[in-house]
Enzyme design. Sequence first.
Site, short mmCIF file in Angstrom:
data_model
loop_
_atom_site.label_atom_id
_atom_site.label_comp_id
_atom_site.label_asym_id
_atom_site.label_seq_id
_atom_site.Cartn_x
_atom_site.Cartn_y
_atom_site.Cartn_z
N LYS A 13 0.84 -1.21 0.00
CA LYS A 13 0.00 0.00 0.00
C LYS A 13 0.87 1.27 0.00
CE LYS A 13 -1.98 -1.08 3.94
NZ LYS A 13 -1.26 -2.34 4.25
N ARG A 88 -9.53 1.41 8.80
CA ARG A 88 -9.12 0.05 9.12
C ARG A 88 -10.15 -0.67 9.95
NH1 ARG A 88 -3.15 0.56 8.54
NH2 ARG A 88 -2.15 -1.23 9.46
N ARG A 127 11.97 -6.54 4.58
CA ARG A 127 12.01 -5.16 5.09
C ARG A 127 12.64 -5.11 6.48
NH1 ARG A 127 6.57 -1.79 5.36
NH2 ARG A 127 6.26 -3.07 7.21
N ARG A 133 12.11 -2.08 11.09
CA ARG A 133 10.90 -1.52 11.72
C ARG A 133 10.50 -2.40 12.89
NH1 ARG A 133 5.58 0.02 8.17
NH2 ARG A 133 4.38 -1.22 9.68
N ARG A 144 -0.49 -8.89 13.34
CA ARG A 144 -1.01 -7.89 12.40
C ARG A 144 -1.90 -8.55 11.34
NH1 ARG A 144 4.56 -5.56 10.81
NH2 ARG A 144 3.50 -4.34 9.19
P1 AP5 Z 1 4.88 -1.56 1.83
O1 AP5 Z 1 4.60 -0.74 0.63
O2 AP5 Z 1 5.51 -0.91 3.00
O3 AP5 Z 1 3.55 -2.32 2.27
P2 AP5 Z 1 2.35 -1.81 3.17
O4 AP5 Z 1 1.13 -2.49 2.66
O5 AP5 Z 1 2.34 -0.31 3.22
O6 AP5 Z 1 2.83 -2.46 4.54
P3 AP5 Z 1 2.90 -1.93 6.02
O7 AP5 Z 1 3.58 -3.00 6.79
O8 AP5 Z 1 3.48 -0.54 6.10
O9 AP5 Z 1 1.38 -1.89 6.34
P4 AP5 Z 1 0.71 -2.07 7.69
O10 AP5 Z 1 -0.70 -1.94 7.26
O11 AP5 Z 1 1.04 -3.25 8.50
O12 AP5 Z 1 1.38 -0.90 8.54
P5 AP5 Z 1 0.98 0.62 8.82
O13 AP5 Z 1 2.21 1.38 8.73
O14 AP5 Z 1 -0.20 1.03 8.03
O15 AP5 Z 1 5.74 -2.82 1.34
C1 AP5 Z 1 6.25 -3.76 2.26
C2 AP5 Z 1 7.59 -4.31 1.74
O16 AP5 Z 1 7.35 -5.03 0.52
C3 AP5 Z 1 8.60 -3.20 1.38
O17 AP5 Z 1 9.88 -3.66 1.69
C4 AP5 Z 1 8.42 -3.03 -0.14
O18 AP5 Z 1 9.59 -2.59 -0.77
C5 AP5 Z 1 8.06 -4.45 -0.58
N1 AP5 Z 1 7.14 -4.49 -1.72
C6 AP5 Z 1 6.07 -3.69 -1.93
N2 AP5 Z 1 5.45 -4.03 -3.08
C7 AP5 Z 1 6.13 -5.11 -3.58
C8 AP5 Z 1 5.95 -5.94 -4.74
N3 AP5 Z 1 4.94 -5.72 -5.61
N4 AP5 Z 1 6.82 -6.94 -4.93
C9 AP5 Z 1 7.85 -7.18 -4.06
N5 AP5 Z 1 8.07 -6.42 -2.94
C10 AP5 Z 1 7.21 -5.39 -2.72
O19 AP5 Z 1 0.49 0.49 10.35
C11 AP5 Z 1 1.38 0.18 11.40
C12 AP5 Z 1 0.60 0.15 12.72
O20 AP5 Z 1 0.03 1.45 12.99
C13 AP5 Z 1 -0.60 -0.81 12.75
O21 AP5 Z 1 -0.22 -2.12 13.10
C14 AP5 Z 1 -1.48 -0.15 13.81
O22 AP5 Z 1 -1.00 -0.42 15.12
C15 AP5 Z 1 -1.27 1.33 13.55
N6 AP5 Z 1 -2.25 1.90 12.61
C16 AP5 Z 1 -2.00 2.43 11.38
N7 AP5 Z 1 -3.13 2.87 10.81
C17 AP5 Z 1 -4.12 2.61 11.69
C18 AP5 Z 1 -5.54 2.82 11.65
N8 AP5 Z 1 -6.14 3.41 10.59
N9 AP5 Z 1 -6.26 2.42 12.72
C19 AP5 Z 1 -5.68 1.86 13.80
N10 AP5 Z 1 -4.34 1.63 13.90
C20 AP5 Z 1 -3.58 2.00 12.84
#
Ligand code: AP5
Length: 187
Positions: A13, A88, A127, A133, A144
Amino acid sequence: MRWILLGPPGSGKGTQAKKLAEAFGAMHLSTGDLLRQEVSAGSDVGRQAQAYMERGDLVPDQLILMMIRGRLAALSSGQGFILDGFPRTESQAVELDRMLEGLNLAVDHAVLVDVGDPEVKKRLAGRARLEGRSDDNEAVIERRLDVYRRQTAPLIAYYDQRGLLLRIDGEQPIESVFAALERAGRS
Ligand code: AP5
């Protein structure tokens, strides 16, 4: 472009949201990035959110809504947005609908970046080696994924019922996923 990006942790994402924001001149709003900034700054919000994030649980809705409300309201007229990792939960989605209605705006699509668990685990392990991270470790990744299935995946039906859902195969290489998204954004 007024899009929501949905998908499990590690589905890409954030990667795609950045590219889309640049290509379409839209505002990229990632609640995960905003929370990590609050944690690094040692702010009140950051202190309240940190323990939830480290466990892999969702941060309470009211903290998230407080963070996002002002940023949406600050959109200049006509500017698009890409919401990455928000909403979410169903109550966040309902509240988002309410906020957008108040701003006379509406979402065009909720895009599901569809990736299965084995690929997600492989990417997050990669990652973890590169970026370190704190929530990219095996136990927290499992948590997660479980939280995603229970609390966030129901939003797929929520947006499908409203005719807004678009599914994209997120298991392709980054540039192929982006090409599919870009085509959808221009159509
Ligand atoms: P990346 O693009 O970072 O993937 P992502 O879907 O953004 O993954 P995240 O781990 O950041 O999402 P998340 O939902 O767990 O965490 P968030 O930060 O939102 O890609 C991941 C890896 O894969 C990278 O190394 C990239 O290079 C690689 N990659 C990408 N595309 C690829 C492809 N096509 N092929 C190969 N490799 C690829 O949330 C973190 C925490 O914050 C949550 O756990 C929660 O505690 C809190 N939080 C955040 N938002 C909320 C909310 N709205 N409500 C409540 N709590 C929240």
